[in-house]
Design a protein around this motif. Structure first.
Motif, short mmCIF file in Angstrom:
data_model
loop_
_atom_site.label_atom_id
_atom_site.label_comp_id
_atom_site.label_asym_id
_atom_site.label_seq_id
_atom_site.Cartn_x
_atom_site.Cartn_y
_atom_site.Cartn_z
N SER A 147 0.85 -1.19 0.00
CA SER A 147 0.00 0.00 0.00
C SER A 147 0.88 1.24 0.00
O SER A 147 2.01 1.23 0.51
CB SER A 147 -0.92 0.02 1.22
OG SER A 147 -0.16 -0.03 2.42
N VAL A 148 0.36 2.30 -0.57
CA VAL A 148 1.11 3.55 -0.70
C VAL A 148 1.17 4.27 0.66
O VAL A 148 0.17 4.37 1.37
CB VAL A 148 0.45 4.47 -1.75
CG1 VAL A 148 1.20 5.78 -1.86
CG2 VAL A 148 0.40 3.76 -3.10
N GLU A 149 2.36 4.72 0.98
CA GLU A 149 2.59 5.45 2.23
C GLU A 149 3.30 6.76 1.92
O GLU A 149 3.85 6.96 0.83
CB GLU A 149 3.44 4.62 3.19
CG GLU A 149 2.91 3.24 3.50
CD GLU A 149 1.75 3.25 4.45
OE1 GLU A 149 1.50 4.33 5.06
OE2 GLU A 149 1.06 2.22 4.60
N THR A 150 3.29 7.64 2.89
CA THR A 150 4.10 8.86 2.83
C THR A 150 4.48 9.24 4.24
O THR A 150 3.67 9.13 5.16
CB THR A 150 3.35 10.03 2.16
OG1 THR A 150 4.17 11.21 2.25
CG2 THR A 150 2.02 10.30 2.82
N LYS A 151 5.73 9.63 4.42
CA LYS A 151 6.18 10.04 5.74
C LYS A 151 5.70 11.45 6.08
O LYS A 151 5.83 11.91 7.22
CB LYS A 151 7.70 9.96 5.81
CG LYS A 151 8.24 8.53 5.83
CD LYS A 151 9.74 8.50 5.94
CE LYS A 151 10.30 7.12 6.23
NZ LYS A 151 9.76 6.01 5.53
N ARG A 154 -4.97 18.42 9.18
CA ARG A 154 -4.15 17.37 8.54
C ARG A 154 -3.44 17.97 7.33
O ARG A 154 -4.06 18.61 6.50
CB ARG A 154 -5.01 16.19 8.09
CG ARG A 154 -4.19 15.11 7.35
CD ARG A 154 -5.07 14.01 6.80
NE ARG A 154 -5.64 13.22 7.85
CZ ARG A 154 -5.03 12.19 8.44
NH1 ARG A 154 -3.81 11.86 8.07
NH2 ARG A 154 -5.63 11.52 9.39
N ILE A 155 -2.12 17.71 7.24
CA ILE A 155 -1.31 18.17 6.11
C ILE A 155 -0.69 16.95 5.44
O ILE A 155 -0.16 16.06 6.11
CB ILE A 155 -0.21 19.14 6.56
CG1 ILE A 155 -0.83 20.41 7.13
CG2 ILE A 155 0.71 19.49 5.40
CD1 ILE A 155 0.20 21.43 7.52
N VAL A 156 -0.75 16.94 4.11
CA VAL A 156 -0.21 15.83 3.33
C VAL A 156 0.71 16.38 2.24
O VAL A 156 0.37 17.37 1.59
CB VAL A 156 -1.33 14.99 2.68
CG1 VAL A 156 -0.74 13.85 1.86
CG2 VAL A 156 -2.28 14.44 3.74
N ASN A 157 1.85 15.71 2.07
CA ASN A 157 2.74 16.03 0.95
C ASN A 157 2.80 14.80 0.06
O ASN A 157 3.25 13.72 0.48
CB ASN A 157 4.14 16.38 1.47
CG ASN A 157 5.04 16.89 0.36
OD1 ASN A 157 5.14 16.30 -0.69
ND2 ASN A 157 5.73 18.00 0.62
N LEU A 158 2.35 14.94 -1.20
CA LEU A 158 2.26 13.81 -2.13
C LEU A 158 3.48 13.69 -3.04
O LEU A 158 3.46 12.91 -3.98
CB LEU A 158 0.99 13.94 -2.98
CG LEU A 158 -0.33 13.98 -2.22
CD1 LEU A 158 -1.49 14.13 -3.19
CD2 LEU A 158 -0.51 12.74 -1.35
N ASP A 159 4.53 14.46 -2.74
CA ASP A 159 5.70 14.43 -3.61
C ASP A 159 6.61 13.23 -3.33
O ASP A 159 7.18 12.65 -4.25
CB ASP A 159 6.51 15.73 -3.46
CG ASP A 159 5.75 16.94 -3.96
OD1 ASP A 159 4.88 16.74 -4.83
OD2 ASP A 159 6.03 18.05 -3.50
N GLU A 160 6.74 12.85 -2.07
CA GLU A 160 7.65 11.77 -1.70
C GLU A 160 6.84 10.57 -1.22
O GLU A 160 6.78 10.26 -0.04
CB GLU A 160 8.61 12.25 -0.61
CG GLU A 160 9.49 13.41 -1.05
CD GLU A 160 10.43 13.87 0.04
OE1 GLU A 160 10.58 13.14 1.04
OE2 GLU A 160 11.01 14.95 -0.11
N MET A 161 6.24 9.85 -2.19
CA MET A 161 5.43 8.69 -1.88
C MET A 161 6.28 7.42 -2.00
O MET A 161 7.29 7.39 -2.70
CB MET A 161 4.24 8.60 -2.83
CG MET A 161 3.45 9.88 -2.96
SD MET A 161 2.51 10.26 -1.49
CE MET A 161 1.14 9.14 -1.69
#
Length: 388
Positions: free
Chosen positions: A93-97, A224-231
């Protein structure tokens, strides 16, 4: 021609005998003599056995003389070595730190929210502010006292440098100034907790707390903040692949929901084997320039764990297994101008599988003619007709 006349004469002879037997059988039955009926039956059984023996001899003669025999029909494939890339298929599954929910560091009323959902924010940008309870005014007063303490210390230091005044006055002024500085720094750190800042650049995914509500540290979810650049994809790999699945290995990632495949590499391999399922964790980097890949999206990961430059691949469907557990298939040899050949059973040693094909390590070589259709209906050493 003589053979055909002979067969016809036998046929007419048997037919005429059948007619005569029919009349005699009716006559015997009409007499209602049980002993005679049984005797007649025994006679007919003996005649039937004699006819069966004659037919068997005729069939044998036909088999020996007939040049066109009914042979099993088969198709063949010519074996060719080829490049074989085997892939380990696993799910992940896709994750992001960079996907976090911000909580307040101090209690108070959420007086202002400066952002909205979907908004891009930069690292350090102010997102919200909490009522400081008058702490900012206290900081201003302490700064005034600190400025006075600095002025006093500067004067005492100039006097001390000129050998005027006592040392104790100088040290007291210095201690008072440093103490005031520490108090101001501490109060500023406390005041900073009333401001909620973005820990990294990203997108505001959700504004959870409403403006005007009372918040508490560690309890109230704010934003909630999400950064989708480093997946990346996190997946578990069986420990048996520990030598072949390494950092930098190429991988193919398929997203069933999106119908999209991405070529990427393994960016990290775990050093710990989970004792519960005997597996280790890997991370596969996922470029996301279009921003369509989201956290927790399911993916299938294919990793090249084995390559053979000259592999023999055959369909799995034509491999059989005997009672001793040996796997075998059939090849043909001695093919003539009429496409008649002999089937030969060969024991094979198999390797890895990929889809409907399996690698043959021993038993079949490049150029062999392998029986495809009809492989399960032939016997070792049997003549077959090839209908390719």
């Amino acid at each position: 021609m003589k053979k055909i006349l002979s067969i016809l004469s036998i046929f007419f002879l048997l037919a005429s005998c059948g007619k005569q037997d029919g009349k005699s059988i009716d006559k015997v039955i009409e007499n209602k003599d049980l002993k005679a009926i049984r005797a007649k039956r025994s006679e007919i059984v003996a005649e039937q056995q004699a006819v069966s023996d004659k037919l068997k001899r005729l069939d044998q003669a036909i088999a020996q003389l007939d040049s066109i025999k009914k042979l099993p029909l088969v198709t063949t494939i010519k074996v060719k070595d080829t490049l074989f890339n085997h892939y380990l298929e696993i799910q992940g599954s896709v994750e992001t730190k960079k996907n976090i929910v911000l909580y307040p560091e101090t209690s108070g009323t959420l007086v202002k929210v400066y952002v909205k959902e979907g908004q891009k924010v930069s690292k350090g940008q102010v997102l919200a502010r909490i009522d400081d309870g008058g702490l900012s005014q206290q900081v201003a007063q302490m700064e005034v006292q600190a400025a006075l303490a600095k002025t006093t210390f500067d004067r005492q230091q100039r006097l001390w440098d000129q050998k005027i005044g006592s040392e104790i006055q100088y040290l007291q002024a210095k201690a008072n100034y440093e103490s005031q500085q520490n108090v101001v720094s501490q109060m500023k750190r406390q005041l900073a907790k009333a401001t909620v800042n973005a820990p990294f650049s990203g997108i505001v995914d959700d504004v959870i707390a409403e403006q005007g509500s009372v918040v508490a540290p560690g309890q109230t979810r704010l934003i909630r903040i999400v950064n989708l650049d480093e997946m990346y994809i996190e997946a578990e790999v069986p420990e048996s692949y520990i030598e072949t699945i390494t950092k930098g290995k190429e991988a193919k990632v398929y997203f069933p929901v999106l119908g999209k495949t991405i070529n990427t590499k393994i960016r990290q391999v775990g050093n710990y084997i989970n004792p519960n399922n005997r597996s280790f964790t890997i991370e596969v980097a996922i470029p996301n320039k279009e921003g369509i890949i989201k956290p927790n999206l399911t993916a299938k990961v294919k990793i090249n764990d084995y390559t053979s430059e000259k592999a023999i691949l055959i369909p799995q469907s034509i491999i059989s297994e005997n009672s001793e557990g040996d796997q075998y298939t059939y090849v043909t040899s001695g093919k003539n101008a009429k496409n008649i050949a002999q089937a030969k059973r060969v024991i094979v040693t198999t390797g890895k599988t990929q889809g409907d094909f399996i690698e043959i390590l021993e038993g079949i070589k490049n150029g062999d003619a392998l029986i495809s259709e009809g492989a399960r209906s032939v016997k070792d050493g049997q003549k077959v007709e090839i209908i390719n």
